[in-house]
Enzyme design. Structure first.
Site, mmCIF file in Angstrom:
data_model
loop_
_atom_site.group_PDB
_atom_site.id
_atom_site.type_symbol
_atom_site.label_atom_id
_atom_site.label_comp_id
_atom_site.label_asym_id
_atom_site.label_seq_id
_atom_site.Cartn_x
_atom_site.Cartn_y
_atom_site.Cartn_z
ATOM 1 N N PHE A 248 0.794 -1.230 0.000
ATOM 2 C CA PHE A 248 0.000 0.000 0.000
ATOM 3 C C PHE A 248 0.826 1.280 0.000
ATOM 4 O O PHE A 248 0.325 2.348 0.323
ATOM 5 C CB PHE A 248 -0.973 0.013 1.181
ATOM 6 N N GLY A 474 -0.108 -8.550 -3.801
ATOM 7 C CA GLY A 474 -1.469 -8.987 -3.547
ATOM 8 C C GLY A 474 -2.435 -8.548 -4.614
ATOM 9 O O GLY A 474 -3.627 -8.856 -4.557
ATOM 10 N N LYS A 668 -4.759 0.928 -17.508
ATOM 11 C CA LYS A 668 -4.654 2.167 -16.739
ATOM 12 C C LYS A 668 -4.313 1.951 -15.269
ATOM 13 O O LYS A 668 -3.948 2.886 -14.580
ATOM 14 C CB LYS A 668 -5.954 2.964 -16.856
ATOM 15 N N GLU A 672 -5.537 1.775 -6.967
ATOM 16 C CA GLU A 672 -5.801 2.881 -6.049
ATOM 17 C C GLU A 672 -7.122 3.600 -6.275
ATOM 18 O O GLU A 672 -7.680 4.182 -5.347
ATOM 19 C CB GLU A 672 -4.632 3.877 -6.124
#
Length: 720
Positions: A248, A474, A668, A672
């Site tokens: 992340f 992940g 693309k 997120e």
């Protein structure tokens, strides 16, 4: 789905068809090994010792008692650790965070700063000794208070990832001419990544080469930084990271890798350093809190004349990090006057870092909440207002969009969500003691690409091997690249093996910025295409195979003439308990325009995961810092709340067609965009349910009770 013919066999194209993860069986059976569990002969274990003061100097490190404890091999600290180099520009275009350069001086710039590493034969021995190590400090006054108007606030210089200020037009004049003005402040709290797999690294010297087995988001990134830190030949450093349990944005170059290398060098044996969950709260970055002010000026019909977005974030005293929250409007909405600015303030805290949709996630909460307020004041449907302010080109850049299907997302989402049946007046729908409301918000995220290299080998047995320094944190990237390579080679996916996570495979983009799969796919497609042409010439494949390598550096530069983004529309329905103040999300729907979808199965998972995080952001996540000590209150997964399974309702995610005519890859990135706008949609739904605006996240029960409701009035909003 496409169909290709190879020899006499017809193969249906793999891209666009749902595929389970190629490594899925290994993960669920435990065969997949993560960085902290791979065995090494003569492995020693390091345990970091962190500062217990928020500012000051180390007066003493009492190593003698600890060195006499069972199994202890060494204690590294600023008095005996190897020197490292920090005066260089890193892979991401800026100076490295000095937090990674551990044990270089006696300064303590924040609570939780690494002050020593205890190394022992076992992890238990290392931990016991680390907890027994006595460190003396000369403590100094500290400042960890973040607030708008802090006297230390300043405007940073532009950096590659965060333009500080963008301006066009006369803001004050357009505001004065506006029939309707929204002027509001919004805040978001400190938030933490908390991936399931903690940060872990094992370092060893092997035949003159430094090898590091690590959990990271880019083995190239970590290898290059370690080579520079330790003044090594880049060819003598190898970093492997085959399986990663989440990142992340947090899994870059961190103190544990550097400390492991130092200890392995000192002891000449492998050393593993694994961070605890509590240590991760101060050592691996976090999302900075923000204080944002939005001023919108519009004509009576809702057309924007003025858009101002000013955002403040904190950074540490040792390294500047900008959370570019003010950049959202630079893409989403046009206005005659358009002013956006990111500002920072240095405090005695750890350095923030990138965290899923950095800038866009907190920035969209503020801007999309303000747009909802404007729609209310103008008496216009929130979707119609956004359509009225849809730009033809980049609102600030003036560049054309490669594709922009935001309104298509809203139209499809509104149809599926039942938006047309919504009564726009707040506080009218009730089920017992619960008030019901619905809200929406826009989403976008850049669709960038970075140069990468890949090698594709035609093996003598008729299979193909792809080697690329990608990272699957992940997201399903390993599976996506398998499908992309299969189509580029015109073979079935079961004939393709993709190897990733090894810096020896050559430079490649990190798993970040939603650019990983797009960048890697470009490199793999180019190499596979060249290899297919070679194979078409005929001839036997030698035992070592035929390998072709690609480098996309030149080709990617050609995309700079347009703005490229994913877009989306978020919808949420909430129930607010007027007795307890609890907000429950009942359902969410996200419709996205995200280019070419490689694997619908894992793409859906990524989008739903982002939207789930949006629930956490809106209602739960909030790291609290104690002003007196400078440290966190509840720096663990018991004290830091996020959405549990019971908090996650029915979530739907889907996409519309989003072709990009001049893009050779068409991907693309979707890692997120799922979180962008999600918190705003929930906050807007809470307003619709209660008639009260909540401009500070998270929307906790106590804040709901304190604000009360304007339920039943059917009139304008109150402010929380």
């Amino acid at each position: 789905m496409t169909t290709v013919t190879t020899g006499t066999t017809t193969v249906k194209g793999a891209v666009g068809v749902a595929h389970t993860r190629v490594e899925g069986r290994d993960k669920v059976t435990g065969a997949a090994r993560y960085a902290g569990e791979i065995p090494f002969a003569e492995l020693a274990h390091g345990w970091l010792v962190l500062s217990t003061v928020a500012r000051g100097r180390i007066r003493s490190v009492e190593t003698a008692p600890v060195l006499g404890m069972p199994g202890v091999l060494t204690v590294l600290h600023h008095g005996n650790a190897p020197r490292v180099e920090t005066d260089y520009i890193g892979l991401l275009g800026n100076l490295p965070d000095p937090t990674a350069a551990v044990f270089q001086h006696d300064r303590v710039p924040h609570m939780g700063w690494p002050v020593a590493l205890v190394v022992a034969e076992t992890s238990e021995q290392a931990r016991e000794a680390a907890e027994a190590l006595v460190v003396g400090y000369d403590e100094e006054p500290h400042d960890v208070a973040f607030f708008e108007g802090h006297p230390g606030t300043y405007t940073p210089a532009d950096v590659p990832h965060a333009q500080a200020v963008a301006e066009k037009g006369d803001l004050e004049s357009e505001l004065a001419l506006s029939a309707v003005v929204v002027d509001a402040e919004y805040t978001t709290p400190e938030e933490h990544h908390s991936p399931m797999e903690p940060h872990a690294a094992t370092a060893r010297w092997d035949s003159g080469r430094l090898e590091v087995v690590d959990s990271n988001q880019g083995s190239t990134w970590v290898a290059e930084e370690l080579a520079k830190l330790f003044s090594l030949d880049p060819a003598s450093v190898r970093v492997r990271s085959e399986h990663v349990g989440g990142g992340f944005g947090s899994k870059g170059v961190r103190p544990h890798q550097v400390a492991a290398v130092m200890a392995a060098t000192a002891l000449q044996r492998p050393v593993r350093v694994v961070l605890t969950r509590r240590q991760m709260f101060s050592l691996v970055g976090y999302r900075s809190p923000t204080a944002q002010r939005i001023r919108l000026g519009a004509d009576a019909d809702g057309r924007l004349r003025a858009l101002e977005h000013r955002s403040l974030n904190l950074t540490s005293t040792v390294h500047e990090f900008v959370e570019p929250s003010a950049g959202v409007g630079r893409v989403l909405y046009d206005a005659d006057a358009h002013h956006t600015a990111n500002r920072v303030v240095r405090l005695d805290v750890p350095t923030p870092t990138w965290m899923r949709a950095p800038g866009e996630a907190p920035g969209s909460f503020a801007l999309e909440s303000a747009l909802d307020e404007l729609a209310e004041r103008c008496g216009i449907d929130p979707i119609a207002l956004r359509a009225r302010n849809e730009p033809e080109t980049g609102p600030v850049s003036g560049l054309p969009f490669s594709s922009r299907n935001l309104l298509a997302c809203f139209h499809e989402g509104a149809r599926r969500f039942g938006w047309a049946d919504r009564d726009p007046r707040p506080g009218l729908r009730r089920e017992g003691r619960r008030l019901l409301g619905t809200g929406t918000a826009a989403a976008f995220f850049p669709a960038g690409a970075a140069p990468s290299t890949a090698a594709v080998t035609a093996e003598a047995d008729g299979t193909f091997t792809v080697r690329i320094t990608a990272a699957d944190i992940g997201t399903g990237a390993r599976t996506a690249l398998t499908l992309i390579a299969a189509d580029a080679l015109e073979v079935a996916p079961d004939r393709v093996r993709v190897r990733i996570g090894d810096s020896d495979f050559g430079p490649a983009m990190i798993a970040g910025g939603s650019m990983g799969t797009r960048s890697w796919a470009w490199a793999v497609t180019a190499a596979a295409g060249d290899l297919r042409e070679q194979l078409a010439l005929g001839g036997a494949i030698p035992p070592e195979g035929i390998t072709v390598r690609s480098d996309t550096s030149a080709a990617i530069a050609a995309l700079a003439h347009k703005e490229r983004h994913s877009f989306g529309a978020q919808f949420a329905e909430v129930a607010v308990d007027v007795t307890t103040g609890e907000v429950r999300v009942r359902r969410m729907l996200g419709i996205f325009a995200a280019g070419r979808i490689v694997n619908p199965l894992t793409a859906h998972s990524q989008l739903v995961g982002g939207m789930t995080w949006g629930i956490s952001m809106a209602l739960h996540e909030e790291a609290v810092r104690d002003q007196a000590s400078g440290g966190h209150v509840g720096a663990d997964l018991a004290g830091y709340h996020f959405a549990a399974h019971a908090d996650v309702p029915h979530i739907e995610a889907d996409w519309v067609d989003d072709p990009d005519e001049d893009d050779p890859v068409g991907i693309k990135g979707i890692g997120e965009i799922g979180i962008v706008g999600a918190a705003a949609a929930i906050a807007n739904a809470v307003w619709h349910a209660t008639g009260v605006r909540h401009r500070s996240l998270p929307i906790r029960p106590d804040r709901v009770l304190l604000a009360g409701t304007g339920a039943g009035t059917g009139t304008g909003a109150r402010d929380a």
